[in-house]
Design an enzyme around this catalytic site. Sequence first.
Site, PDB file in Angstrom:
ATOM      1  N   ASP A 185       0.821  -1.209   0.000  1.00  0.00           N
ATOM      2  CA  ASP A 185       0.000   0.000   0.000  1.00  0.00           C
ATOM      3  C   ASP A 185       0.857   1.262   0.000  1.00  0.00           C
ATOM      4  OD1 ASP A 185      -2.492   1.368   0.048  1.00  0.00           O
ATOM      5  OD2 ASP A 185      -2.252   1.719   2.202  1.00  0.00           O
ATOM      6  N   SER A 213      -6.629   5.698  -0.619  1.00  0.00           N
ATOM      7  CA  SER A 213      -6.858   4.363  -1.176  1.00  0.00           C
ATOM      8  C   SER A 213      -8.328   4.009  -1.017  1.00  0.00           C
ATOM      9  CB  SER A 213      -5.998   3.327  -0.449  1.00  0.00           C
ATOM     10  OG  SER A 213      -4.634   3.680  -0.480  1.00  0.00           O
ATOM     11  N   GLN A 263      -4.837  -1.507  -7.076  1.00  0.00           N
ATOM     12  CA  GLN A 263      -5.442  -0.571  -6.136  1.00  0.00           C
ATOM     13  C   GLN A 263      -6.173   0.518  -6.904  1.00  0.00           C
ATOM     14  OE1 GLN A 263      -3.623   2.722  -3.270  1.00  0.00           O
ATOM     15  NE2 GLN A 263      -3.484   0.707  -2.311  1.00  0.00           N
TER      16      GLN A 263
END
Length: 280
Positions: A185, A213, A263
């Site tokens: 991430d 995100s 993502q």
Amino acid sequence: MPAPKIRDVDFRDLMHLEPHGPDTFVGIVARYPWGDRLFGGQVVAQALRAAIHTVDTERRAHSLHSYFIRPGSPDEPIRFEVERLRDGRSFCTRQVVARQSAGAILNLSVSFQVDEDEADVQLNSIPDSVKSPDDPSLADFSWGALLDRRAADASADRLGYWIRLDADLGDDPDLHLCGLAFMSDAAPSRAGRSPHPDFTNDASDRFKFIGASLDHSLWFHRESRADEWHWFDLTSHGLSGGRGLVSGDAMTQAGVHAASFTQEVLLRRRREKPAGVPES
């Protein structure tokens, strides 16, 4: 008591979850450089760790899919509630909801598989144009004493980072899976901004945009050590409706294709206030 700064936290402490009833665990938080919200990778890694605690040791996580529901707060612990959706002979599935007092902050599904002796074929490799993580010319975007991150692009259109955890994780393969989830991430945001007309690929970009995100998926292919360098090879798939989609691969310094991920990011251009409008 305020949460410790991330530079003062050991990754093992983040991954230590206290049992609070059947299939329920509580984890600590940390304060990140931006201060007012948690790092999504921490919550994903902790949720994965909670799911691992409910699965037999011969089963290994091979994929996870998560939605970030609301920003996590650095001012209170996180409660992880695991639901055992299925236990089959080869695969099992868990769902984890991470909660704080404001409500759910993350929903994660993770699938586990027993090891199978089948063909192993790798197609990806690190381009020769990617500089070594020790090259002094690479821009350093590290977080204190926990996460080492160096920008290492393969080309103007193929962005990347070298990332590793600055921690001794021992030989627990599940802890390294959680470490890789944490690191994954920390990679997509720059690539998510890259198609924007105002993107310049320098430090000023971080102040031009508001981002977060939205969801995150990760597939584990081969074992690797999260306390060693991985090159995250990133590809943007464009922007639409304030959202951008990024996909990528994580390769060890030795060239092992450890994982792939996608993502979706929220990306909004900061607007200048009209003259005469007071600050809110």
